[in-house]
Write a protein that holds these residues in place. Structure first.
Motif, PDB file in Angstrom:
ATOM      1  N   VAL A  37     -15.985  -0.812   4.223  1.00  4.62           N
ATOM      2  CA  VAL A  37     -14.902  -1.924   3.925  1.00  4.62           C
ATOM      3  C   VAL A  37     -14.101  -2.135   5.354  1.00  4.62           C
ATOM      4  CG1 VAL A  37     -14.767   0.033   2.024  1.00  4.62           C
ATOM      5  CG2 VAL A  37     -13.446   0.438   4.132  1.00  4.62           C
ATOM      6  N   LEU A  40     -13.297  -5.157   6.773  1.00  7.92           N
ATOM      7  CA  LEU A  40     -12.435  -6.041   6.151  1.00  7.92           C
ATOM      8  C   LEU A  40     -10.995  -5.757   6.937  1.00  7.92           C
ATOM      9  CD1 LEU A  40     -12.320  -4.717   1.968  1.00  7.92           C
ATOM     10  CD2 LEU A  40     -12.610  -6.824   3.299  1.00  7.92           C
ATOM     11  N   PHE A  41     -10.881  -5.015   7.560  1.00 11.93           N
ATOM     12  CA  PHE A  41      -9.307  -4.593   8.535  1.00 11.93           C
ATOM     13  C   PHE A  41      -9.780  -5.144  10.043  1.00 11.93           C
ATOM     14  CE2 PHE A  41      -9.021  -0.941   5.324  1.00 11.93           C
ATOM     15  CZ  PHE A  41      -8.739  -0.577   4.948  1.00 11.93           C
ATOM     16  N   ALA A  42      -8.874  -4.961  10.694  1.00  9.81           N
ATOM     17  CA  ALA A  42      -8.793  -5.754  12.363  1.00  9.81           C
ATOM     18  C   ALA A  42      -8.972  -4.771  12.925  1.00  9.81           C
ATOM     19  CB  ALA A  42      -7.111  -6.318  12.432  1.00  9.81           C
ATOM     20  N   GLN A  48      -1.365  -1.531  12.426  1.00  7.38           N
ATOM     21  CA  GLN A  48      -1.542  -0.916  10.281  1.00  7.38           C
ATOM     22  C   GLN A  48      -1.716   0.577  10.031  1.00  7.38           C
ATOM     23  OE1 GLN A  48      -2.185  -2.219   8.023  1.00  7.38           O
ATOM     24  NE2 GLN A  48      -3.399  -0.481   7.013  1.00  7.38           N
ATOM     25  N   ARG A  51       2.360   1.270   9.428  1.00  4.70           N
ATOM     26  CA  ARG A  51       2.299   0.506   8.419  1.00  4.70           C
ATOM     27  C   ARG A  51       1.936   0.990   7.183  1.00  4.70           C
ATOM     28  NH1 ARG A  51       1.277  -5.806   9.304  1.00  4.70           N
ATOM     29  NH2 ARG A  51      -0.725  -4.657  10.113  1.00  4.70           N
ATOM     30  N   LEU A  52       0.509   1.495   7.272  1.00  7.19           N
ATOM     31  CA  LEU A  52      -0.570   2.823   5.862  1.00  7.19           C
ATOM     32  C   LEU A  52       1.089   3.916   5.360  1.00  7.19           C
ATOM     33  CD1 LEU A  52      -2.239   3.018   4.476  1.00  7.19           C
ATOM     34  CD2 LEU A  52      -2.436   4.589   5.786  1.00  7.19           C
ATOM     35  N   ALA A  55       5.113   3.270   4.236  1.00  7.21           N
ATOM     36  CA  ALA A  55       4.247   2.827   3.334  1.00  7.21           C
ATOM     37  C   ALA A  55       3.826   3.704   1.575  1.00  7.21           C
ATOM     38  CB  ALA A  55       3.294   1.642   3.111  1.00  7.21           C
ATOM     39  N   LEU A  56       3.331   4.906   2.301  1.00  7.91           N
ATOM     40  CA  LEU A  56       3.295   6.221   2.066  1.00  7.91           C
ATOM     41  C   LEU A  56       4.873   6.711   1.883  1.00  7.91           C
ATOM     42  CD1 LEU A  56       0.205   8.454   3.398  1.00  7.91           C
ATOM     43  CD2 LEU A  56       0.059   7.405   1.122  1.00  7.91           C
ATOM     44  N   LEU A  59       6.251   5.883  -0.876  1.00  4.34           N
ATOM     45  CA  LEU A  59       6.269   6.160  -2.498  1.00  4.34           C
ATOM     46  C   LEU A  59       6.412   7.577  -2.217  1.00  4.34           C
ATOM     47  CD1 LEU A  59       2.691   5.202  -1.648  1.00  4.34           C
ATOM     48  CD2 LEU A  59       4.587   3.867  -3.222  1.00  4.34           C
ATOM     49  N   LEU A  76       2.912  -4.096  -3.295  1.00  4.98           N
ATOM     50  CA  LEU A  76       1.309  -3.627  -2.279  1.00  4.98           C
ATOM     51  C   LEU A  76       0.198  -4.207  -2.453  1.00  4.98           C
ATOM     52  CD1 LEU A  76       1.489  -0.031  -0.896  1.00  4.98           C
ATOM     53  CD2 LEU A  76       1.764  -1.889   0.424  1.00  4.98           C
ATOM     54  N   ARG A  79       0.114  -8.122  -1.926  1.00  5.58           N
ATOM     55  CA  ARG A  79      -0.245  -8.316  -0.830  1.00  5.58           C
ATOM     56  C   ARG A  79      -2.036  -8.347  -1.098  1.00  5.58           C
ATOM     57  NH1 ARG A  79       5.175  -6.126   0.416  1.00  5.58           N
ATOM     58  NH2 ARG A  79       4.081  -4.760   1.312  1.00  5.58           N
ATOM     59  N   HIS A  80      -2.332  -6.934  -0.819  1.00  2.00           N
ATOM     60  CA  HIS A  80      -3.699  -6.902  -0.641  1.00  2.00           C
ATOM     61  C   HIS A  80      -4.662  -7.679  -1.324  1.00  2.00           C
ATOM     62  CE1 HIS A  80      -2.040  -2.538   0.838  1.00  2.00           C
ATOM     63  NE2 HIS A  80      -2.940  -2.597   1.260  1.00  2.00           N
ATOM     64  N   TYR A  83      -5.216  -9.267   1.809  1.00  2.00           N
ATOM     65  CA  TYR A  83      -6.789  -8.274   2.506  1.00  2.00           C
ATOM     66  C   TYR A  83      -8.119  -8.425   1.831  1.00  2.00           C
ATOM     67  CZ  TYR A  83      -2.105  -7.498   3.455  1.00  2.00           C
ATOM     68  OH  TYR A  83      -0.813  -7.377   3.857  1.00  2.00           O
ATOM     69  N   VAL A 124      -0.299   5.133  -8.522  1.00  2.00           N
ATOM     70  CA  VAL A 124      -0.776   4.353  -7.391  1.00  2.00           C
ATOM     71  C   VAL A 124      -2.128   3.570  -7.746  1.00  2.00           C
ATOM     72  CG1 VAL A 124      -1.829   3.743  -4.935  1.00  2.00           C
ATOM     73  CG2 VAL A 124       0.018   5.927  -5.034  1.00  2.00           C
ATOM     74  N   MET A 128      -0.736   0.039  -7.966  1.00  4.19           N
ATOM     75  CA  MET A 128      -1.665  -1.314  -7.440  1.00  4.19           C
ATOM     76  C   MET A 128      -2.308  -2.413  -7.358  1.00  4.19           C
ATOM     77  SD  MET A 128      -1.500   0.241  -3.772  1.00  4.19           S
ATOM     78  CE  MET A 128      -2.162  -1.375  -1.919  1.00  4.19           C
TER      79      MET A 128
HETATM   80  C1  HEM Z   1      -2.352   4.194  -0.979  1.00  5.03           C
HETATM   81  C2  HEM Z   1      -2.820   3.264  -0.941  1.00  5.03           C
HETATM   82  C3  HEM Z   1      -2.366   1.829   0.093  1.00  5.03           C
HETATM   83  C4  HEM Z   1      -1.554   2.028   0.683  1.00  5.03           C
HETATM   84  C5  HEM Z   1       0.145   2.413   0.872  1.00  5.03           C
HETATM   85  C6  HEM Z   1      -1.612   1.195   1.699  1.00  5.03           C
HETATM   86  C7  HEM Z   1      -0.673   0.255   2.458  1.00  5.03           C
HETATM   87  C8  HEM Z   1      -1.077  -0.966   3.803  1.00  5.03           C
HETATM   88  C9  HEM Z   1      -0.116  -1.467   4.217  1.00  5.03           C
HETATM   89  C10 HEM Z   1       1.439  -1.248   4.564  1.00  5.03           C
HETATM   90  C11 HEM Z   1      -0.759  -2.400   4.920  1.00  5.03           C
HETATM   91  C12 HEM Z   1       0.280  -3.066   5.845  1.00  5.03           C
HETATM   92  C13 HEM Z   1       0.199  -5.000   5.712  1.00  5.03           C
HETATM   93  C14 HEM Z   1       1.302  -4.926   4.237  1.00  5.03           C
HETATM   94  O1  HEM Z   1       2.465  -3.831   4.554  1.00  5.03           O
HETATM   95  O2  HEM Z   1       0.894  -5.731   3.374  1.00  5.03           O
HETATM   96  C15 HEM Z   1      -2.329  -2.123   4.621  1.00  5.03           C
HETATM   97  C16 HEM Z   1      -2.995  -3.051   5.004  1.00  5.03           C
HETATM   98  C17 HEM Z   1      -4.016  -3.021   4.836  1.00  5.03           C
HETATM   99  N1  HEM Z   1      -5.067  -2.613   3.587  1.00  5.03           N
HETATM  100 FE1  HEM Z   1      -3.947  -1.273   2.332  1.00  5.03          FE
HETATM  101  N2  HEM Z   1      -2.736   0.254   1.429  1.00  5.03           N
HETATM  102  C18 HEM Z   1      -3.812   1.028   0.176  1.00  5.03           C
HETATM  103  C19 HEM Z   1      -4.352   0.907  -0.226  1.00  5.03           C
HETATM  104  C20 HEM Z   1      -5.740  -0.260  -0.138  1.00  5.03           C
HETATM  105  C21 HEM Z   1      -7.135  -0.064  -0.417  1.00  5.03           C
HETATM  106  C22 HEM Z   1      -7.618   0.516  -1.801  1.00  5.03           C
HETATM  107  C23 HEM Z   1      -7.580  -0.671   0.141  1.00  5.03           C
HETATM  108  C24 HEM Z   1      -9.183  -1.291   0.080  1.00  5.03           C
HETATM  109  C25 HEM Z   1     -10.233  -1.545   0.978  1.00  5.03           C
HETATM  110  C26 HEM Z   1      -7.046  -1.309   1.580  1.00  5.03           C
HETATM  111  C27 HEM Z   1      -7.397  -2.276   2.398  1.00  5.03           C
HETATM  112  C28 HEM Z   1      -5.623  -3.437   3.321  1.00  5.03           C
HETATM  113  C29 HEM Z   1      -6.173  -4.038   4.244  1.00  5.03           C
HETATM  114  C30 HEM Z   1      -7.766  -4.515   4.566  1.00  5.03           C
HETATM  115  C31 HEM Z   1      -5.555  -4.077   5.242  1.00  5.03           C
HETATM  116  C32 HEM Z   1      -4.853  -5.127   6.137  1.00  5.03           C
HETATM  117  C33 HEM Z   1      -5.615  -4.088   7.326  1.00  5.03           C
HETATM  118  C34 HEM Z   1      -5.165  -5.195   8.920  1.00  5.03           C
HETATM  119  O3  HEM Z   1      -4.754  -6.321   8.501  1.00  5.03           O
HETATM  120  O4  HEM Z   1      -6.222  -5.224   9.579  1.00  5.03           O
HETATM  121  N3  HEM Z   1      -5.474  -1.071   1.192  1.00  5.03           N
HETATM  122  N4  HEM Z   1      -2.308  -1.692   3.415  1.00  5.03           N
END
Ligand code: HEM
Length: 142
Positions: A37, A40-42, A48, A51-52, A55-56, A59, A76, A79-80, A83, A124, A128
């Motif tokens: 994975v 997928l991330f920058a 990021q 923001r994660l 977001a938690l 929740l 969320l 939006r994902h 990504y 979630v 989600m």
């Molecule tokens: C508890 C579950 C999750 C939460 C709370 C969460 C939260 C976030 C938030 C807040 C962002 C910033 C952009 C936005 O607000 O749209 C983000 C980006 C992203 N998330 Fe999650 N996410 C979750 C699960 C996942 C999962 C299962 C994946 C799969 C691999 C994932 C992959 C990504 C990627 C690839 C980005 C973009 C990062 C970038 O721009 O480099 N996320 N996520």
């Protein structure tokens, strides 16, 4: 298994003061155990990480306000889709999230706390992950 909001909130409150260390640990754990994975991330993820965590926090704050919680998770999820995230990634992220919370929560981490967070992550994944799956399907139809 049911969610005990008090246990979720108190354990999150114990983790929160560790700040950016928490998300750094989470991503290290995720990429070490699931290198697939990483792509997928920058490359530079400072924003990021914040923001994660934010977001938690949202929740956890809205845990007992089902309508708001579902709305946040569906947004969320949608939006994902952009990504490249997929529903099958959720167990990997959930495993790293629980490992991270366990690492930082200290005494606040008990079997009951773990059971509650597992149940939260089930919501979630369903909500989600469901919105993500719908968005991926409708993108494939266009
Ligand atoms: C508890 C579950 C999750 C939460 C709370 C969460 C939260 C976030 C938030 C807040 C962002 C910033 C952009 C936005 O607000 O749209 C983000 C980006 C992203 N998330 Fe999650 N996410 C979750 C699960 C996942 C999962 C299962 C994946 C799969 C691999 C994932 C992959 C990504 C990627 C690839 C980005 C973009 C990062 C970038 O721009 O480099 N996320 N996520």
């Amino acid at each position: 298994m049911s969610i005990d909001p008090l246990l979720v909130k108190s354990s999150f409150a114990a983790v929160e003061p560790h700040g950016t260390e928490v998300t750094a640990y989470f991503y290290r754990h995720l990429f070490e155990h699931h290198p697939a994975v990483r792509g997928l991330f920058a490359e530079h993820m400072d924003d990021q990480q914040d923001r994660l965590f934010a977001a938690l926090g949202a929740l956890v704050t809205h845990l007992e306000d089902t309508d708001t919680l579902v709305g946040i998770l569906q947004d969320l999820g949608r939006r994902h889709a952009a990504y490249g995230a997929l529903p099958e990634h959720f167990p990997a992220v959930g495993g790293s999230l629980l490992a991270t919370l366990a690492h930082f929560a200290g005494d606040a981490w008990t079997p009951e706390t773990e059971a509650s967070w597992t149940a939260v992550y089930g919501v979630v994944t369903d909500t989600m992950g469901g919105a993500l799956a719908d968005a991926v399907r409708s993108a494939a139809r266009d």
